[in-house]
Design an enzyme around this catalytic site. Structure first.
Site, PDB file in Angstrom:
ATOM      1  N   LYS A  36      67.027  73.634  30.570  1.00 16.73           N
ATOM      2  CA  LYS A  36      67.008  74.391  31.835  1.00 16.73           C
ATOM      3  C   LYS A  36      67.443  73.419  32.928  1.00 16.73           C
ATOM      4  CE  LYS A  36      65.948  78.110  34.262  1.00 16.73           C
ATOM      5  NZ  LYS A  36      66.546  79.453  34.093  1.00 16.73           N
TER       6      LYS A  36
ATOM      7  N   ASP B  48      66.804  80.658  28.984  1.00 15.28           N
ATOM      8  CA  ASP B  48      66.682  82.113  29.161  1.00 15.28           C
ATOM      9  C   ASP B  48      67.818  82.851  28.450  1.00 15.28           C
ATOM     10  OD1 ASP B  48      67.664  80.468  31.241  1.00 15.28           O
ATOM     11  OD2 ASP B  48      67.868  82.141  32.610  1.00 15.28           O
TER      12      ASP B  48
ATOM     13  N   ASP C 161      58.093  75.484  21.810  1.00 11.77           N
ATOM     14  CA  ASP C 161      56.896  76.240  21.444  1.00 11.77           C
ATOM     15  C   ASP C 161      57.205  77.741  21.481  1.00 11.77           C
ATOM     16  OD1 ASP C 161      54.100  76.589  20.957  1.00 11.77           O
ATOM     17  OD2 ASP C 161      53.848  77.095  23.069  1.00 11.77           O
TER      18      ASP C 161
END
Ligand code: NAD
Length: 343
Positions: A177, A212, A236
């Site tokens: 990100k 995303d 995770d």
């Protein structure tokens, strides 16, 4: 016997002892050379010794450097810290490997064969959190600090890239990100690109994607990915997502790998809602045992175990309730043993 392998066995909480017993039956049928040192942790550790990670358990893993672990219960929101996180820290288990492969066809996606490699020690997972009080509200502001290091990122990326080469993966995707968390996840991306250029270029294709977009792409077309490598928190979340693509947590194994120790486990938790009923699906921890056999350089036994599980589920149609079947944990184990012994 000279070729035995000492290993620590932590049956764990909830359904742990049931699924671990099932797995031991399969490993015995294979003639796997493990000599188990049984230890406790999690809620079992708290109840027996007032400690979720007793010293004897740590000493055992320090000695054997190898463990098969059932799920451990962790209270939410308060109480003791996760024994799983403490084990990762104690033994510097920096790489979390979670393969996701379609075993039961006819689900949402067929023929998925993906692996997520997650950094296991750094990032936003380190638990450096605190509240700031304003007026009478002690929880007016919550803060968390994430830490990623160049060395930690490189160690994990190097493990992932080596694993890609040795297991013949064609494409590795770095998930990040870095458009928003420019430092925290930028360092991971930058380190991965540099390492690829310097050491791995041409051995597999390297791609990068923002977390995303990656989540969306995975549910639209999971076949476009081969290996995903990412930081702790994203890993995770993504590893549960990919477990969902192939039939849920009951089918997902995981390995926590460090320089000095390796711990193999199912991805799911202790399932307190079904504990003691004899209906839990032992597939995930059996697949974790297959990863452990691979790790111990026993790939033929690992393959025999995976094939026996496939045959039990798809030819014998023996499945536990979470997969729409009627078999109990012990029935499933018996069927896997039968396949191991009789093909
Ligand atoms: P969970 O994975 O235990 O259960 C979620 C749901 O999946 C439940 O309905 C459960 O019955 C079902 N399920 C899970 N494993 C199954 C199996 N093998 N066969 C059939 N059904 C299965 O998640 P949770 O309820 O959020 O967590 C329970 C406890 O486990 C918590 O204390 C949590 O901290 C702990 N936990 C431990 C680990 C670990 O040790 N690696 C991982 C996740 C959660």
């Amino acid at each position: 016997m000279s070729n035995t392998i000492q290993a620590t066995l932590i049956p764990g909480d909830g359904i742990g002892p049931e699924i671990v017993d099932a797995t031991l039956l399969a490993l015995d049928a294979l003639g796997a050379p493990f000599v188990w040192d049984r230890q406790i942790a999690g809620l079992g550790g708290v109840q027996a010794e007032g400690d979720p990670l007793p010293k004897a358990t740590l000493d055992s893993i320090r000695r054997t450097r190898l463990a098969l672990k059932g799920p451990l219960e962790t209270p939410s929101g308060g109480g003791y810290r996760s024994s799983n996180v403490r084990l990762r820290e104690e033994f510097a288990l920096y790489a979390n490997l979670r393969p996701a492969r379609t075993i039961v066809p006819g689900g949402r996606f067929d023929k998925v064969d993906l692996v997520v490699v997650r950094e296991n020690l750094e990032g936003l997972y380190i638990g450096h959190e605190h509240y700031v009080q304003i007026d009478n509200d002690p929880h007016a502001v919550a803060m968390a600090t994430g830490i990623n290091t160049r060395a930690g990122s490189r160690r994990l990326l190097e493990y992932a890239f080596e694993h890609a080469v040795t297991t013949g993966r064609k494409k590795v995707t770095i998930v990040h990100k870095a458009n928003i968390m420019k430092a925290l996840t930028g360092i991971f991306l930058e380190t991965g690109l540099e390492l690829y250029e310097r050491k791995y270029k041409g051995q597999f294709e390297l791609d990068t994607v923002i977390i995303d977009a990656c989540a969306m792409k995975l549910v639209l077309n999971p076949w476009q990915f081969d290996m995903l490598v990412t930081t702790n928190l994203f890993g995770d979340i993504l590893s549960d997502l990919v477990a969902g693509l192939v039939g849920g947590l009951g089918m997902a194994p995981g390995a926590n790998i460090g320089k000095d120790a390796a711990i193999f486990e199912a991805v799911h938790g202790s399932a307190p809602d079904i504990a003691g009923k004899g209906i839990a699906n032992p597939t995930a921890i059996m697949l974790a045992a297959a990863m452990m056999l691979d790790h111990c350089k026993l790939p033929e036994m690992a393959t025999r175990l995976r094939v026996a599980i496939d045959q039990t589920l798809n030819i014998d149609n023996i499945r536990t309730g979470d997969l729409g079947g009627k078999a109990g944990t012990a029935d499933f184990a018996k069927a896997v043993v039968n396949r191991i012994q009789n093909g």
